[in-house]
Design an enzyme around this catalytic site. Sequence first.
Site, PDB file in Angstrom:
ATOM      1  N   GLU A  99     -86.579  15.567 100.920  1.00 18.96           N
ATOM      2  CA  GLU A  99     -87.832  15.253 101.618  1.00 18.96           C
ATOM      3  C   GLU A  99     -88.849  16.309 101.232  1.00 18.96           C
ATOM      4  O   GLU A  99     -88.494  17.474 101.038  1.00 18.96           O
ATOM      5  CB  GLU A  99     -87.674  15.310 103.147  1.00 18.96           C
ATOM      6  CG  GLU A  99     -86.990  14.120 103.762  1.00 18.96           C
ATOM      7  CD  GLU A  99     -85.493  14.312 103.846  1.00 18.96           C
ATOM      8  OE1 GLU A  99     -85.040  15.469 103.759  1.00 18.96           O
ATOM      9  OE2 GLU A  99     -84.778  13.305 103.986  1.00 18.96           O
ATOM     10  N   TYR A 111     -91.331  17.672  91.452  1.00 18.82           N
ATOM     11  CA  TYR A 111     -90.334  16.605  91.561  1.00 18.82           C
ATOM     12  C   TYR A 111     -90.723  15.393  90.697  1.00 18.82           C
ATOM     13  O   TYR A 111     -89.862  14.769  90.082  1.00 18.82           O
ATOM     14  CB  TYR A 111     -90.142  16.200  93.029  1.00 18.82           C
ATOM     15  CG  TYR A 111     -89.669  17.335  93.911  1.00 18.82           C
ATOM     16  CD1 TYR A 111     -88.668  18.210  93.482  1.00 18.82           C
ATOM     17  CD2 TYR A 111     -90.227  17.553  95.175  1.00 18.82           C
ATOM     18  CE1 TYR A 111     -88.241  19.255  94.280  1.00 18.82           C
ATOM     19  CE2 TYR A 111     -89.792  18.601  95.979  1.00 18.82           C
ATOM     20  CZ  TYR A 111     -88.816  19.447  95.525  1.00 18.82           C
ATOM     21  OH  TYR A 111     -88.398  20.488  96.319  1.00 18.82           O
TER      22      TYR A 111
END
Length: 143
Positions: A99, A111
Amino acid sequence: MTVASLREVLPVEQAAYEFPWTRGNFIDSLHAGYDAQLLMRDDGTLIGYFVAMAGVDEMHLLNLTVTPSFQRQGHALRLLDALCDLARSERGAHQLWLEVRVSNLRARAVYDRYGFRSVGLRRGYYPAAAGRREDAIVMSLGL
Ligand SMILES: CC(C)(COP(=O)(O)OP(=O)(O)OC[C@H]1O[C@@H](n2cnc3c(N)ncnc32)[C@H](O)[C@@H]1OP(=O)(O)O)[C@@H](O)C(=O)NCCC(=O)NCCS
């Protein structure tokens, strides 16, 4: 990462986040047997670390941090490489989950660049300023 290394880890954690993990969060993770590794310079200076929880055939990244003075030198990518190797070879994981705060554009850039896909949103997942909450983007990477 061991309880002894928290002496170096905690100041970095506090410098890197507005809402840092507490000593208790790290100790709980270590006692639970989560995978927690440090990236160090030869002289022992802490460059960064990750904490991840293994599931049946997947892994969940709980904390990825690079010391502010070492950021933007590719170390997050090196930590993710080490985590993916460990997840595949030692934990038999096929998927890595995490998350990230909607507002954390730096981490989202890391990411995205690494190949994670956004797969969902957790509303009000994180604490935020003035007692508010912030949404988390759920991201996933096939290993
Ligand atoms: C997010 C974090 C781990 C990134 O670590 P880092 O070592 O600086 O990242 P890297 O140098 O490996 O960056 C890899 C790539 O991600 C992207 N990226 C990293 N930081 C960026 C920034 N500030 N702005 C835009 N893109 C960025 C770039 O594509 C970068 O490659 P490049 O430098 O060749 O352009 C680091 O900023 C950090 O510890 N932040 C505070 C804690 C945190 O938010 N952790 C993540 C919680 S989910």
